[in-house]
Design a protein around this motif. Structure first.
Motif, mmCIF file in Angstrom:
data_model
loop_
_atom_site.group_PDB
_atom_site.id
_atom_site.type_symbol
_atom_site.label_atom_id
_atom_site.label_comp_id
_atom_site.label_asym_id
_atom_site.label_seq_id
_atom_site.Cartn_x
_atom_site.Cartn_y
_atom_site.Cartn_z
ATOM 1 N N LYS A 263 51.314 36.070 29.187
ATOM 2 C CA LYS A 263 51.956 35.415 30.297
ATOM 3 C C LYS A 263 52.547 34.155 29.680
ATOM 4 O O LYS A 263 53.675 33.498 30.339
ATOM 5 C CB LYS A 263 50.556 34.763 31.308
ATOM 6 C CG LYS A 263 50.127 35.761 32.033
ATOM 7 C CD LYS A 263 48.984 35.333 33.069
ATOM 8 C CE LYS A 263 48.783 36.391 34.041
ATOM 9 N NZ LYS A 263 47.506 36.169 34.706
ATOM 10 N N ARG A 277 57.937 37.000 37.987
ATOM 11 C CA ARG A 277 56.661 37.150 38.414
ATOM 12 C C ARG A 277 55.610 37.308 37.257
ATOM 13 O O ARG A 277 55.681 38.486 36.633
ATOM 14 C CB ARG A 277 56.542 38.241 39.323
ATOM 15 C CG ARG A 277 55.469 38.658 40.188
ATOM 16 C CD ARG A 277 55.404 40.074 40.970
ATOM 17 N NE ARG A 277 54.186 40.177 41.770
ATOM 18 C CZ ARG A 277 53.965 39.922 42.841
ATOM 19 N NH1 ARG A 277 54.986 39.247 43.680
ATOM 20 N NH2 ARG A 277 52.697 40.168 43.373
ATOM 21 N N THR A 279 52.292 38.220 36.232
ATOM 22 C CA THR A 279 50.809 38.302 36.711
ATOM 23 C C THR A 279 50.354 39.470 35.660
ATOM 24 O O THR A 279 51.030 40.023 34.789
ATOM 25 C CB THR A 279 50.554 39.365 38.006
ATOM 26 O OG1 THR A 279 51.436 40.527 37.819
ATOM 27 C CG2 THR A 279 51.358 38.613 39.222
ATOM 28 N N THR A 280 49.187 39.819 35.529
ATOM 29 C CA THR A 280 48.355 40.815 34.628
ATOM 30 C C THR A 280 49.270 41.849 34.548
ATOM 31 O O THR A 280 49.610 42.557 33.475
ATOM 32 C CB THR A 280 46.862 41.130 35.045
ATOM 33 O OG1 THR A 280 46.313 39.796 35.237
ATOM 34 C CG2 THR A 280 46.281 41.964 34.006
ATOM 35 N N THR A 282 52.365 42.606 35.692
ATOM 36 C CA THR A 282 53.802 42.605 35.079
ATOM 37 C C THR A 282 53.837 42.287 33.724
ATOM 38 O O THR A 282 54.788 43.045 32.894
ATOM 39 C CB THR A 282 54.680 41.441 35.836
ATOM 40 O OG1 THR A 282 54.054 40.044 35.558
ATOM 41 C CG2 THR A 282 54.854 41.699 37.333
ATOM 42 N N ARG A 404 43.224 47.096 39.991
ATOM 43 C CA ARG A 404 42.763 46.677 41.100
ATOM 44 C C ARG A 404 41.389 47.453 41.719
ATOM 45 O O ARG A 404 40.687 47.002 42.595
ATOM 46 C CB ARG A 404 44.021 46.750 42.201
ATOM 47 C CG ARG A 404 44.968 45.771 42.151
ATOM 48 C CD ARG A 404 44.564 44.494 42.792
ATOM 49 N NE ARG A 404 45.569 43.452 42.387
ATOM 50 C CZ ARG A 404 45.367 42.754 41.216
ATOM 51 N NH1 ARG A 404 44.459 42.630 40.442
ATOM 52 N NH2 ARG A 404 46.543 41.849 41.064
#
Ligand code: H5L
Length: 465
Positions: A263, A277, A279-280, A282, A404
């Motif tokens: 990141k 964006r 995030t984990t 991307t 998720r």
């Protein structure tokens, strides 16, 4: 490469929902959200558990418990005991369960002499070794005068005496997406562990089959039917046909520290005011995509042709759209409720010094286009399938699974799985992505590649972190 390992079949069973099941018959229409997945009939995954007990314990206790808990769970997940009815000439396909037709769920028990410790590891493994642990699901169970009767799910449970248990699933994607399948496995595991289905209602694991919440005011069903022919070949590759053997499988773990480092790299590379964006999902996808392209190039014996730099590369994945529909579908909606997303960028840019930023930004843009569409997630659904038209599979990497979902929460009473593998990545250019077993906030990336490319990938992946 060795042939597929053999297992010894101990029992072949057909499991029915219990006699007190309320519905003796259930029919569900195929919605437009199911149509893209109608030809993926070999979605496969594998859960591996430590089991330091003799075979007699497996035969006397584990087998009877798994049979009765599966039966009790099917009471709530009836479509999985049924079939897809695919009309031969006219009419629409549907999911159908019927007690009167004798519909049941196939469950096989087997025994393996393979090295369990090696199978559950992250290190390079022969992709053939896992396939003996997966049930073969027939293409059709029977053909009636007007339709093909196509099975939806089968399970194989294999014991490695004194070492482990493997639970292998083969699923037809038309019945459910990964969220629904992981919910089903968590439900079955809970019933097996507790010996009752009473707790399910407190855990949101009782599924909803209500198709009336999938509104289709713009005629997407007809559009998708008409467009499917154009993308059939590409879509079918991700879970049909024979697996491409002569590959090795490796699991790459990204810890929260690795992910934060990725990141930070994106944040440092991107220009001021540039909205990417981060995030984990991307950064993981952006990173694996660029490493994959570099590993392909590393295998070329000659310098790639000049115009290769200008070729467009594609990265495909899906977004869970339960919460994005208007009105939203419940989290326990059982079926397919995912929207395809497609990222693209030039080959030359992706392998260049800022390739990781380019890849991450492209994945982020594809998410924003779909998930953050102000007009709603279905606003541009008419183009979902045509977007993929003409894409060469050599230029496409796809994702199966999602961090998720609680894949490592599936506890049958033997503790959490030692390993969760999405084995259908052996069929085509796919990576699997699930949450990490060991590290809260980490992920596990599964790959299946020819050995030389895997070596190149592993080197590039480690060096770039
Ligand atoms: N938990 C924790 N944090 C969250 C959560 C959550 N649930 N939700 C949001 N957040 C927070 C986090 O802070 C995130 O940041 P970070 O990741 O850095 O910690 C942040 O919000 C952003 O999360 P986000 O989800 O909004 O955005 P992302 O991470 O960029 O992800 C994406 C976007 C669209 C992918 C995501 O939202 C999504 O929809 N994921 C689910 C996709 C999905 O359903 N995939 C499965 C497709 S079907 C079988 C074998 C295999 C299969 C089936 C079988 C496979 C089938 C499939 O793959 O046998 O039957």
């Amino acid at each position: 490469m060795d042939p597929i390992q053999k297992v010894k079949v101990l029992q072949k069973c057909q499991i029915s929902p219990p006699p007190d099941t309320k519905d003796e018959e259930l029919t569900l229409p195929i919605t437009f959200l199911d149509i893209p997945w109608l030809h993926l009939y070999k979605m496969q995954s594998l859960l591996l558990y430590d089991f330091p007990h003799p075979k007699t314990h497996f035969l006397d206790t584990i087998i009877p418990n798994l049979k009765s808990s599966l039966s009790l769970t099917l009471k709530h997940y009836l479509p999985l005991a049924g079939n897809l009815l695919m009309p031969i000439k006219t009419g629409k396909p549907k999911l159908h369960y019927s007690l009167a037709d004798g519909d049941t769920f196939p469950l096989i028990f087997s025994e393996s002499a393979q090295d369990f410790i090696s199978l559950k590891g992250h290190q390079p493994r022969n992709s053939n070794d896992l396939h003996a642990l997966l049930p073969v699901m027939p293409r059709n169970v029977r053909t009636t005068s007007d339709c093909k009767v196509i099975p939806l799910m089968a399970v194989q449970v294999t014991v490695f005496p004194s070492h482990g248990i493997a639970i292998g699933l083969t699923t037809h994607h038309c019945v459910a997406d990964a969220k629904s399948i992981v919910d089903f496995m968590n439900a079955w595991a809970s019933v097996n562990k507790l010996g009752t289905d009473e707790e399910l209602s407190y855990t949101n694991l009782i599924p909803s089959f209500d198709r009336s919440i999938i509104h289709d005011p713009c005629g997407l069903e007809d559009t998708f039917w008409n467009q499917m022919q154009d993308v059939l070949e590409l879509f079918s590759r991700f879970g049909s046909g024979p697996p491409q053997f002569n590959k090795v499988r490796v699991t790459f773990v990204l810890t929260p520290v690795d992910i934060q480092r990725l990141k930070n790299k994106v944040l440092n590379l991107r220009g001021l005011g540039q909205q990417t964006r981060v995030t984990t999902f991307t950064v993981t996808c952006g990173y694996v995509w660029t490493c994959m392209l570099k590993s392909k190039d590393a295998m070329l014996e000659e310098v790639p042709p000049q115009n290769d730099e200008n070729e467009i590369e594609y990265f495909s994945f899906t977004a869970n759209c339960r919460a994005l529909l208007r009105p939203p579908a419940p989290a326990n909606y059982f079926g397919n409720c995912i929207a395809p997303c497609l990222a693209k960028a030039r080959h030359g840019e992706l392998i260049g010094s800022e390739g990781f930023l380019v890849a991450t930004a492209a994945v982020g843009e594809a998410i924003d286009k779909r998930v953050n569409n102000k007009e709603g997630v279905l606003a541009d659904a008419k183009t979902w399938l045509t977007e993929s038209k003409g894409i060469l599979s050599e230029r496409l990497l796809g994702v199966s699974g999602s961090p998720r979902f609680d894949s490592y929460g599936v506890d049958f009473g033997w503790g959490k799985p030692e390993k969760y593998e999405i084995t259908s990545i052996d069929y085509a250019g796919l990576m699997s992505l699930i949450k990490s077993r060991e590290f809260e906030g980490g992920v596990e990336v599964g790959l299946s590649l020819p050995k030389i490319q895997m070596n190149a990938f592993a080197r590039i992946f480690e060096e770039g972190l």
